[in-house]
Design a protein around this motif. Structure first.
Motif, PDB file in Angstrom:
ATOM      1  N   LYS A  18      12.395   0.895 -20.934  1.00  0.00           N
ATOM      2  CA  LYS A  18      11.322  -0.105 -20.892  1.00  0.00           C
ATOM      3  C   LYS A  18      10.669  -0.160 -19.505  1.00  0.00           C
ATOM      4  O   LYS A  18       9.450  -0.368 -19.401  1.00  0.00           O
ATOM      5  CB  LYS A  18      11.875  -1.475 -21.296  1.00  0.00           C
ATOM      6  N   SER A  23       6.840   0.633 -19.049  1.00  0.00           N
ATOM      7  CA  SER A  23       6.000  -0.386 -18.434  1.00  0.00           C
ATOM      8  C   SER A  23       4.970   0.245 -17.502  1.00  0.00           C
ATOM      9  O   SER A  23       3.803  -0.166 -17.469  1.00  0.00           O
ATOM     10  CB  SER A  23       6.873  -1.375 -17.653  1.00  0.00           C
ATOM     11  N   GLN A  59       9.473  -6.997 -20.498  1.00  0.00           N
ATOM     12  CA  GLN A  59       9.873  -8.102 -21.382  1.00  0.00           C
ATOM     13  C   GLN A  59       8.978  -8.218 -22.618  1.00  0.00           C
ATOM     14  O   GLN A  59       9.292  -8.954 -23.548  1.00  0.00           O
ATOM     15  CB  GLN A  59       9.847  -9.424 -20.606  1.00  0.00           C
ATOM     16  N   HIS A  60       7.877  -7.487 -22.621  1.00  0.00           N
ATOM     17  CA  HIS A  60       6.949  -7.511 -23.751  1.00  0.00           C
ATOM     18  C   HIS A  60       7.084  -6.269 -24.622  1.00  0.00           C
ATOM     19  O   HIS A  60       6.218  -6.000 -25.454  1.00  0.00           O
ATOM     20  CB  HIS A  60       5.506  -7.635 -23.244  1.00  0.00           C
ATOM     21  N   SER A  84       3.847 -10.664 -27.338  1.00  0.00           N
ATOM     22  CA  SER A  84       4.218 -11.750 -26.435  1.00  0.00           C
ATOM     23  C   SER A  84       5.740 -11.829 -26.329  1.00  0.00           C
ATOM     24  O   SER A  84       6.465 -11.413 -27.243  1.00  0.00           O
ATOM     25  CB  SER A  84       3.674 -13.079 -26.963  1.00  0.00           C
ATOM     26  N   LYS A  85       6.225 -12.348 -25.231  1.00  0.00           N
ATOM     27  CA  LYS A  85       7.675 -12.435 -25.036  1.00  0.00           C
ATOM     28  C   LYS A  85       8.372 -13.243 -26.136  1.00  0.00           C
ATOM     29  O   LYS A  85       9.455 -12.840 -26.588  1.00  0.00           O
ATOM     30  CB  LYS A  85       7.995 -13.017 -23.652  1.00  0.00           C
ATOM     31  N   ILE A 141       8.863 -10.843 -29.013  1.00  0.00           N
ATOM     32  CA  ILE A 141       9.849  -9.818 -28.664  1.00  0.00           C
ATOM     33  C   ILE A 141      11.255 -10.413 -28.664  1.00  0.00           C
ATOM     34  O   ILE A 141      12.219  -9.785 -29.127  1.00  0.00           O
ATOM     35  CB  ILE A 141       9.518  -9.190 -27.294  1.00  0.00           C
ATOM     36  N   ASP A 142      11.400 -11.637 -28.167  1.00  0.00           N
ATOM     37  CA  ASP A 142      12.714 -12.294 -28.158  1.00  0.00           C
ATOM     38  C   ASP A 142      13.261 -12.459 -29.572  1.00  0.00           C
ATOM     39  O   ASP A 142      14.464 -12.289 -29.816  1.00  0.00           O
ATOM     40  CB  ASP A 142      12.619 -13.656 -27.475  1.00  0.00           C
ATOM     41  N   ASN A 166      14.444  -9.038 -30.815  1.00  0.00           N
ATOM     42  CA  ASN A 166      15.723  -8.680 -30.201  1.00  0.00           C
ATOM     43  C   ASN A 166      16.883  -9.474 -30.790  1.00  0.00           C
ATOM     44  O   ASN A 166      18.027  -9.007 -30.826  1.00  0.00           O
ATOM     45  CB  ASN A 166      15.661  -8.919 -28.685  1.00  0.00           C
TER      46      ASN A 166
END
Length: 352
Positions: free
Chosen positions: A60, A64, A72-73, A224-225, A228-229, A232
């Motif tokens: 990642k 990036s 984180q995205h 957006s984070k 993605i969260d 995950n």
């Protein structure tokens, strides 16, 4: 107004994700006695006896830089198919919610929805393979959690009209998934540039096409984070194996080589676009921003079988809506493309 909290399935909100040994460990260590691995190594190499980084941070970080998106995205999946499945599982309540697809399009959106018992609404593209915005507006209801778009589109090869996509993004408050598997071959800019403006946008890309890493099965989701969260939270703990991670890290150092491969493939695509229409069995070659061409022929199934008999495999799309009589032909090497053209010339000769 877009509200992510209202879209998440209640059981996913309450889900306590599996916590792997490597999730719980932070920092550096030289002795690992936490994950019940084989401490003696493996028949292949010492390093394959250890579980891989579950969050693939090294990849990642490199991505990036290449993509211009914070780590984180970024979500990495076992192919883009895993990204598609996880999105549907995260936001669509089985037997209640629905997704919208715009055929002709990539088949796994429908397959994943069916596996998860999620209803599918189909809003066909217009005859010129663009969005039917009015039909999309009419199809959306209170249980439409997600709309899947593909640009450049598979199997048609064209890019979707950007203004129409932005109208959809501005007026639909569920999640819009933009699949950009073929964007590296396109004249159009990636929708990664739009993510800050649209918190409901998820962009899918892959290392299988332009990067030539189909065997490694690594797909990417950018969002957006908070989205993605959630992804995950659902994914299996070690969904990208160590061998794939090692090879991807090496490949990401070779951006110039990848750009050269893209240049060659686009050049070969142009040659096919110029040459195929000159053959009597070809009725139309549709404009393409991808590494394939949608080609309308006189006898699709017969030509498909003839090519197969010559050891040349293309994709028969003649039974797909708006693609009647069409074959989808991937751009090959120069020699492969010459072999394809020669086979089609022999077909014409033998048919006369």
């Amino acid at each position: 107004m877009f509200n992510l909290d209202n879209l998440i399935r209640p059981n996913i909100k309450a889900l306590v994700p599996y916590s792997s040994a490597r999730d719980e460990f932070k920092g550096e260590a030289s002795i690992f006695l936490d994950a019940n691995e084989n401490s003696l190594g493996s028949p292949l190499t010492k390093w394959y006896n250890r579980y891989p980084d579950p969050m693939q941070w090294a990849i990642k970080e490199k991505l990036s830089v290449v993509k211009g998106v914070p780590p984180q995205h970024i979500f990495l999946g076992n192919g883009s198919d895993e990204c598609i499945d996880i999105l549907i599982r995260a936001f669509c309540e089985p037997a209640l919610d629905n997704i919208i697809i715009v055929p002709p399009t990539y088949g796994m959106y429908e397959v994943s929805a069916n596996i998860n018992n999620v209803d599918i609404k189909k809003v066909p593209l217009t005859p010129d393979f663009q969005l039917d915005l009015q039909a999309l507006e009419e199809a959306v209801d209170d249980h439409t959690k997600m709309i899947f778009l593909c640009s450049p589109n598979n199997p048609t090869g064209n890019s979707l009209n950007r203004e129409e996509v932005e109208i959809l993004l501005n007026n639909y408050f569920g999640i819009v998934v933009m699949d950009e598997a073929y964007v590296n071959f396109s004249r159009q800019k990636s929708y990664l540039l739009e993510m800050e403006d649209y918190p409901n946008l998820v962009v899918l890309q892959t290392l299988s096409k332009a990067w030539g890493l189909a065997a490694l099965r690594v797909g990417m989701a950018f969002a957006s984070k908070p989205i993605i969260d959630i992804m995950n939270k659902i994914k299996p703990p070690y969904n990208i194996n160590q061998a794939s991670q090692d090879l991807v890290l090496k490949a990401l150092d070779e951006v110039e080589q990848v750009n050269e491969m893209i240049r060659v493939l686009v050049q070969e695509r142009t040659k096919l676009e110029d040459t195929l229409p000159k053959l009597d069995c070809v009725l139309a070659v549709y404009p393409s921003d991808a590494n394939f061409l949608l080609v309308k022929v006189t006898e699709a199934k017969k030509i498909y079988q003839y090519l197969l008999d010559q050891g040349i495999v293309v994709r028969d799309r003649s039974n797909v809506i708006l693609c009647e009589g069409c074959l989808r032909i991937t751009v090959g090497t120069e020699n492969e493309n010459v072999a394809l053209l020669n086979a089609l010339k022999f077909y014409i000769h033998n048919s006369n």
